[in-house]
Structure formats: C-alpha cells, structure tokens
Motif scaffolding. Structure first.
Motif, PDB file in Angstrom:
ATOM      1  N   THR A  47     -30.887  -8.023 -13.733  1.00 25.94           N
ATOM      2  CA  THR A  47     -31.969  -8.128 -12.768  1.00 25.94           C
ATOM      3  C   THR A  47     -31.545  -9.131 -11.709  1.00 25.94           C
ATOM      4  N   GLY A  48     -31.725  -8.746 -10.466  1.00 22.27           N
ATOM      5  CA  GLY A  48     -31.381  -9.632  -9.363  1.00 22.27           C
ATOM      6  C   GLY A  48     -32.480  -9.620  -8.328  1.00 22.27           C
ATOM      7  N   THR A  49     -32.958 -10.789  -7.966  1.00 27.32           N
ATOM      8  CA  THR A  49     -34.027 -10.912  -6.970  1.00 27.32           C
ATOM      9  C   THR A  49     -33.685 -12.043  -6.021  1.00 27.32           C
ATOM     10  N   ASN A  61     -29.911 -12.254 -13.923  1.00 29.94           N
ATOM     11  CA  ASN A  61     -29.827 -12.396 -15.373  1.00 29.94           C
ATOM     12  C   ASN A  61     -29.341 -11.083 -15.968  1.00 29.94           C
ATOM     13  N   ALA A  62     -28.428 -11.172 -16.941  1.00 32.70           N
ATOM     14  CA  ALA A  62     -27.899  -9.963 -17.569  1.00 32.70           C
ATOM     15  C   ALA A  62     -27.520 -10.247 -19.013  1.00 32.70           C
ATOM     16  N   PHE A  63     -27.586  -9.217 -19.850  1.00 27.45           N
ATOM     17  CA  PHE A  63     -27.054  -9.323 -21.216  1.00 27.45           C
ATOM     18  C   PHE A  63     -25.689  -8.641 -21.261  1.00 27.45           C
ATOM     19  N   SER A 108     -34.428  -6.831  -4.420  1.00 28.31           N
ATOM     20  CA  SER A 108     -34.572  -6.821  -5.872  1.00 28.31           C
ATOM     21  C   SER A 108     -33.884  -5.579  -6.427  1.00 28.31           C
ATOM     22  N   SER A 109     -33.244  -5.731  -7.589  1.00 31.44           N
ATOM     23  CA  SER A 109     -32.548  -4.602  -8.199  1.00 31.44           C
ATOM     24  C   SER A 109     -32.522  -4.763  -9.712  1.00 31.44           C
ATOM     25  N   TYR A 110     -32.336  -3.626 -10.386  1.00 31.04           N
ATOM     26  CA  TYR A 110     -32.180  -3.618 -11.842  1.00 31.04           C
ATOM     27  C   TYR A 110     -31.079  -2.635 -12.192  1.00 31.04           C
ATOM     28  N   SER A 111     -30.148  -3.052 -13.068  1.00 37.61           N
ATOM     29  CA  SER A 111     -29.031  -2.205 -13.495  1.00 37.61           C
ATOM     30  C   SER A 111     -29.165  -1.896 -14.976  1.00 37.61           C
ATOM     31  N   THR A 112     -29.001  -0.620 -15.309  1.00 35.18           N
ATOM     32  CA  THR A 112     -29.273  -0.184 -16.674  1.00 35.18           C
ATOM     33  C   THR A 112     -28.201  -0.591 -17.666  1.00 35.18           C
ATOM     34  N   ASN A 113     -26.939  -0.727 -17.227  1.00 35.94           N
ATOM     35  CA  ASN A 113     -25.846  -0.940 -18.177  1.00 35.94           C
ATOM     36  C   ASN A 113     -25.987  -2.252 -18.929  1.00 35.94           C
ATOM     37  N   ASN A 114     -26.255  -3.330 -18.225  1.00 37.04           N
ATOM     38  CA  ASN A 114     -26.358  -4.650 -18.860  1.00 37.04           C
ATOM     39  C   ASN A 114     -27.673  -5.354 -18.552  1.00 37.04           C
ATOM     40  N   ARG A 167     -26.456 -15.868 -16.600  1.00 41.77           N
ATOM     41  CA  ARG A 167     -27.645 -16.274 -15.852  1.00 41.77           C
ATOM     42  C   ARG A 167     -27.184 -17.028 -14.616  1.00 41.77           C
ATOM     43  N   GLU A 168     -27.823 -16.758 -13.497  1.00 40.81           N
ATOM     44  CA  GLU A 168     -27.391 -17.365 -12.235  1.00 40.81           C
ATOM     45  C   GLU A 168     -28.603 -17.697 -11.374  1.00 40.81           C
ATOM     46  N   THR A 169     -28.627 -18.903 -10.839  1.00 42.51           N
ATOM     47  CA  THR A 169     -29.687 -19.342  -9.935  1.00 42.51           C
ATOM     48  C   THR A 169     -29.052 -19.950  -8.693  1.00 42.51           C
ATOM     49  N   ASN A 170     -29.535 -19.514  -7.527  1.00 41.22           N
ATOM     50  CA  ASN A 170     -29.005 -20.028  -6.266  1.00 41.22           C
ATOM     51  C   ASN A 170     -30.144 -20.448  -5.355  1.00 41.22           C
TER      52      ASN A 170
END
Length: 765
Positions: free
Chosen positions: A254-256, A277-279, A245-251, A294-297
C-alpha cells in the motif's frame, strides 16, 4: 567551520553585487497552430527561474515578476501537442504568443541534466531520457528505480522488492550519481544491498543521463546520472495539490502520498507526506519470508520567487525498515529459522518484520538559490545529509552494524551574460564527509572525506548546430581511522589523495526539422570508495570475505557516444551507440583460492584489484503512432563488458532486453471520461551467458507479459486518474540476472496487479 565559511562567502557575494531590481509582467496566448483556437490548461514554465502558470479558457496566460534582464528558455506543454520551447528576452517583449502543433508523440522536452542550464533535449549532446509523473505512478513499482528501469540502457540490482540500485550501461553503485533537490545523494552507495533512499512519489519527473558525466558532476558520474526533479512552484495566487494511492496484490504493498504547494506574492511553499507498507512478496514457487518493508517520508519547502531570482529551503526525512531473507528450507521444503523453528504462513505473510532487517534513515536539508545579477547569474546549492544505516541481526533494538554518515556539500555556478550565442559558465563544487561506526561489528573504518572540483564550460549555438566543451579539475582526500574490534587491531590509519583533469566535447546538429544527430566524447574519473580501500569483513548476502586495498588508483575513463534521431507527428526513432574504456577498473577477485576463517567457517577471500576494462553497446527505439487510436512502442538495449587484461567478461552485466508495447488510446468523446488507454507489453529478456564464472552463473531467457488500463474521470473541474497495472501477468517463474537473491534459489516476483488513483487539483486563492 569550513561549511559556514562557504555560506558566509556566498551571501557576501550576493548582497554586495548589484542585483537586478526591476521586473516585468509578460502575457500572451496559447493557440493551436492549425486552427488558431485557444488552448485552455496549457502549462507555461520558465524552469530556470522556477516560474509556471496555466492558460485560461481563452488560452491567455500571465507571468508576473519576470526579470528585466536576461534571456531564458520558456517551455509550453499541452497534452496531444508537441512541447514548444523558445528562448525569450523579456526586456524586449511584454507579450509573447505561442502556437502549438498537434503531435501524438511527445519528445524533445526541456531537460536540465547534462547541461548547465535548461535546454531543449534536441540541443543537448548527452543522451538524456525523461520519465514523467504519470509514467512513474502508473506502473506496479515498489520504488522509483523500479519505475524507471524500463528505459533503454537502464536496469537494476535488486535485493527483494524493497532494494533497487540503478544500473546504467553496465555500471552501478559509486559509478552512478543520483541527484535530488540538486544535491548528490550520499548513502553508502558502495553496498549492493543499499537503495537510494528517496521518496518515489516526490518526483515530478526523472531525467536519466546515460554515459559518463564527470565534467559537470565530478567523481562517481562515470556511468551516468539520475536526476529526480520536484514540481515547479505554481504561479502567484495559485494553490496546487495531489493525492496518490495504490495497492499491489503480490505483496500487499500500500502506498499513499499527499502533497500541497502554493504561492502567495512570491512566497512559495510545499509539503508532502508518504507512507508505504508491504509484506513478503510471492513467486510461482511460494512466498518469500521477511521481504516486506515499511517506509515513511516527510518533506517540505519554503522559499521566495522574486524579480531577483529565487531561494528555496527544502528538508526531507526518509525512514525505512526492510526485511532481509535469511531463512533456509528443511527437508520438507518448509522455511525455518536458525533454531529449526518452522515459519507459519501467518509469519511469512505478516507485515511485522523478522530478524534480520535493516533500519535506514536519511535526513536532508538543501538551500537552492538563483540570483540574477546586472551581468550574468549565480546559482548555488548548499546541502546537508545524514544517512544512518542499522543492520539488526540478533536484537530489534541493538544493531550489529551501524553506519552514521554526515555530508556537507556545496555547488556554485556563475553564468556569464549570453553574447551572440556564446554561453560561458564557471563553477566550483565540493563536499565534506564524516562517517562513524556506532556498533560493535566493523566492516569499514571511521573515515573523513573531502572533495573539491572546479570547471569551465562553454556552449555556442547557431540556428541548427550547437557545440559545447569544458574542462574540470577534481581533488579528493580520504582518511581512514585506526580502529579495534573485540580488543584486537582491525584497521590502520591511512590517508589517500586523488586528483584528475576531465574534459568533454559535444555536438548536436539538426539536419532538418525531422533528423537530428548528437555526439559526445571526453574523459571521466572515479576515486576509489571507502569499501574498496579498506573493507575487511563479510558483506551482507555475498558469503565472501572482502579485503580492501589502500594502494588502489582512480578509475579513468575515455568515452564516446553518438545518437541519430528522427521525429515527426507519427514516428519517433532513435539509435545510440557508446563505448566506455575504463583504465584501472576496480573489482574484487579471488586469488589462489584464498579463504578466511569467520567464526570457525572458512569463507572465500576476495581482494580488490585493478585491470583495464571496456564497456560498449547500443540502445535503439522506434515509436509508431499511425493513427490516434494506436501507439506502438519498441526498444532494444544491449551492454557488453570485457576485462581487457584477463580477457574475461565483466561480472554482473545486464542481459539484452527487447520491449514491445501496444497502447490503444480510444477517443471516447465523453465529458466524464478522457485520456483512456489500454496497453499490453512484451518484455523479452535474452539469456546471459557472458559471465565471470568466478562470481556468477548464467541465466536463461524469459518473456514477461505486462498490461495496464486507465482513464481520467472528470466529475467536476478537478480530474481523477485511475489505473490498473499488471506485471508478469501470466505468473512466469523467472530470475533476473542482476537479482542478488538468485544465488539463494529465490525467484523474482510473480504476478503483481496494482490498483491506483491520482487526484490533482489547482485553485486560485
């Protein structure tokens, strides 16, 4: 019918040949070569057979159901030690011990790319670099191509944060082959705004082959290969899992991802789910609207690992919706839509996509088999893919553009029994494709494509020298279908046949335990893709009308590369040079300032033409580890491309890059913490003034500072890895030469700090 016939033929071979019907149990110990102390947790694997196990607290291991016949490469890995490889004939050894030498630099691992069977990278004549799981997950990367773009000779064409296409030694799109589950990824690679559509968390490692590789991979491997490899199944009775799991501040990315895999008496299975998911991403000049995604795998595998080999059936589904930045600024510098409505800060930072956006879906099924026969081995990969690409411009449900591509592929290799160092292999491979347009707008016609290739390969190994050679024949038939748009004829029927004979010769030589030399020469080819043959329309984001040419010929390459390597416990040095001469190089060009009327607007008209081209350059790296605390890694890469007919530089060549990273790895000597590190990297990108002025403008030099810190927590038996990674730490305003958005005046991402965790566990059921 064609695919079903191939499947029936394959299984008739398997069940009518006499397969090996006995197996062994092989055991042994893994120890430190200096102290003879046992190493607990060492990974012992036979990649060729998809077997693996882990040594216990006494350094002991046990491999069950090992086949009686055959010699296989065994790989033993342990953190802080040199990866050990040994070719073992299990028929003559029921106990095999391994002694590992301490080394703070880990290189020369086992690779499968660029060779027909698993091999120590030191004996592989092609230039292959491996990126591990930890490297893939501990960087602030939006996708898997972002994560591997730091490899010398590798760069990327980007469209915002979501779309990254690999570039190897100046070549991209249909000149690069991407493999996943042994299947060549097929997803409209000809488009610059089309990514590779693979779950970045699914890879246990990625192998990047730099250089032409048509001998083993056929058409499209003119520039290189990216092989995305899943984890080897655990040993019988083992259950293995991971949570990332990770979170990036720029956009706000969130990735899990969660994965479980197991092995019950040879019945193996695996399942994974990923959500991202990102903005819109931020730059030093402000946030860019509609660059979120948005991405789902979802993916899974079931199979059998038995004494006769293995069979694995895998399936995956990739779905992604990503925004396309198509908004201008008004006189006040504020973004607005086509009707002049101002975009609010909430809209710009919203995770809800605005029009236009892409809706991409990629479904894949693969059947991988490795059957051990009385004399030799048979490997096969059968695949089915369905790539659906929708571009929605005016409606969220009714696409303006919709490509639906179905691909059926097969790959068979027969390995003769090794004899006195000789390893012959014969193979056939091919694919059947059917592409349909399912929307009103037509950019390319409906088409059918058929590929077939056959090759012979042989490798001879001595104590310090290996030589490999091969020859391949390829055939492609592509047929475009007559179509109308808005009641008027747009495409005519065409049927093109292409064929080619490719060859390669490779050499590796160990001068001693430290110095190693590699060389590779040969020929390769690429058949024109459907866009180059028949496109007629404005490509997204290019603002130019492109017109295909059905008279195009295949590209033919004559290439050569050499590498000199040095390695010991404290130093790793490599120096690669390459030259790739491409006859009939295909590119688009504007002739006589032609224009095309598109809805009342005159747009520049570009036609696909051919000339000869030459690409050449080098990659160099120096890693120093003078003491256990410090790790100093440096690399440099440069690629030049020249149109030998016009004497112009080729467009879209990556700028030279120099990377310097200092990594500090303190020994905390604490049970609760291990593998702590802190690193700072300087990414120095040189200016790019060698351009084709018809297509592009020069870009300036810049330096980015990246940093990361992390450690592994050991609260119990299962470790938890945590990290913080920062890209562009000082929020530098810059634009990469291969960014497609730079012509819209849009900068690359500003400061991005990622926080991540990685939890992995193993247990005995």
């Amino acid at each position: 019918m064609k695919v079903s016939t191939i499947i029936v033929f394959f299984y008739s071979i398997v069940f009518n040949l006499s397969a090996a019907n006995a197996f062994l149990a092989v055991s042994g110990r893994v120890t430190d070569a200096s102290t003879n102390q046992p190493l607990s947790g060492a990974i012992i694997a036979i990649p060729e057979l998809q077997f693996s196990t882990v040594s216990n607290q006494n350094g002991e291991y046990n491999l069950t159901r090992v086949p009686v016949r055959g010699r296989f490469l065994v790989e033993v890995r342990y953190i802080g030690y040199k990866t050990y490889t040994q070719s073992v004939d299990f028929a003559s050894a029921d106990s095999v011990n391994f002694s590992l030498e301490p080394s703070v630099i880990e290189v020369h691992e086992v690779v499968v790319t660029g060779t027909v069977s698993s091999a120590n990278n030191r004996t592989n004549s092609t230039s292959v670099t491996t990126v591990s799981k930890d490297d893939l997950t501990s960087r602030a990367a939006s996708n898997i191509i972002d994560a591997i773009s730091h490899v010398p000779g590798v760069s990327q064409v980007t469209t915002g944060a979501a779309i990254s296409k690999p570039v190897i030694r100046g070549l991209s799109s249909n000149r690069i082959v991407t493999l996943s589950n042994g299947v060549k990824q097929e997803g409209q690679q000809w488009g610059d705004e089309h990514g590779i559509e693979i779950d970045q968390y699914s890879a246990e490692r990625v192998e990047i082959l730099r250089g032409a590789a048509s001998l083993l991979y056929g058409s499209d491997a003119l520039g290189g290969v990216i092989n995305i490899i899943d984890a080897v199944p655990p040993s019988p009775g083992q259950l293995r899992g991971e949570l990332l799991s990770s979170y990036s501040t720029n956009n706000g990315l969130t990735g899990t991802s969660a994965m479980m895999q197991g092995n019950t008496n040879g019945f193996v299975w695996q399942g994974r789910g990923t959500y991202k998911n990102a903005f819109g991403y931020n730059t030093p000049e402000g946030r860019i609207p509609n660059t979120g995604f948005r991405e789902t795998n979802l993916s899974g595998m079931i199979g059998l690992n038995k004494h006769w080999g293995y069979t694995h059936l895998s399936a995956s589904g990739f779905t992604q919706k990503l925004g396309l930045p198509d908004f201008g600024k008004n006189d006040d510098g504020v973004y607005e839509d086509e009707e002049g409505n101002i975009l609010t800060p909430g809209q710009i930072k919203s995770r809800d996509l605005l029009l236009p956006f892409q809706d991409v879906r990629h479904y894949k099924v693969a059947l991988n088999n490795h059957i051990l026969l009385n004399k030799g081995r048979l490997r096969s990969t059968l695949g089915f893919q369905n790539n659906q690409r929708r571009e929605l411009e005016e409606s969220v449900s009714d696409p303006s553009l919709f490509f639906d591509l179905k691909t059926y592929s097969y790959d068979f290799k027969y390995y003769f029994e090794e004899n006195n160092g000789w390893q012959p292999v014969l193979g056939v491979a091919g694919a059947f494709q059917d592409s349909k347009n399912k929307a009103e707008e037509l950019l390319i016609p409906d088409y059918d494509n058929e590929d077939f290739g056959a090759f012979g390969y042989i490798k001879k190994s001595w104590e310090r020298t290996t030589i490999n050679a091969g020859l391949r024949f390829d055939y492609r038939n592509i047929s475009g279908i007559e179509m109308e748009e808005d009641g008027s004829a747009k495409f005519s029927n065409f049927n093109n046949n292409f064929s080619n004979l490719s060859g390669a010769l490779g050499l590796t030589r160990d001068f001693n335990t430290n110095w190693n030399f590699k060389a590779n020469i040969g020929s390769a080819f690429r058949a024109p893709n459907i866009s180059e043959l028949s496109s007629e329309g404005v490509h997204e984001g290019t603002n130019r009308f492109e017109l295909g040419n059905t008279a195009l010929k295949p590209e033919r390459s004559l290439y050569g590369d050499m590498a000199l390597e040095f390695h010991n416990k404290r130093v790793d040095l490599h120096f690669n040079v390459f030259n790739n001469y491409i006859g009939n190089y295909i590119y688009s060009r504007r002739l006589n300032d032609e224009t095309q009327d598109v809805d009342g607007e005159l747009v520049p008209l570009y036609r696909y033409v051919q000339d000869n081209a030459n690409l050449y350059g080098l990659e160099a790296g120096l890693t120093l580890h003078p003491v256990s605390l410090f790790h100093f890694e440096n690399s440099f890469s440069i690629t030049r491309g020249r149109n030998t007919a016009t004497k112009n530089d080729l467009p879209f060549m990556p700028a030279p890059v120099l990377r310097n990273e200092l990594r500090i790895e303190p020994d905390l000597n604490m049970k609760s913490f291990s593998d702590a590190y802190f690193s700072v990297e300087f990414e120095n990108v040189f200016k790019q003034t060698r351009i084709d002025e018809e297509f592009e403008s020069p870009t300036g030099a810049y330096t980015l500072v990246n940093a990361s810190i992390g450690t592994t927590l050991n609260p119990g038996k299962q470790p938890l890895r945590i990290y913080i990674s920062a890209n562009n730490l000082f929020d530098k305003a810059y634009v990469n030469h291969l960014s497609r958005l730079r012509y819209e005046g849009i900068l690359n991402q500003g400061r991005n700090i990622a926080f991540g965790i990685s939890f992995r566990f193993n247990s005995v059921k």
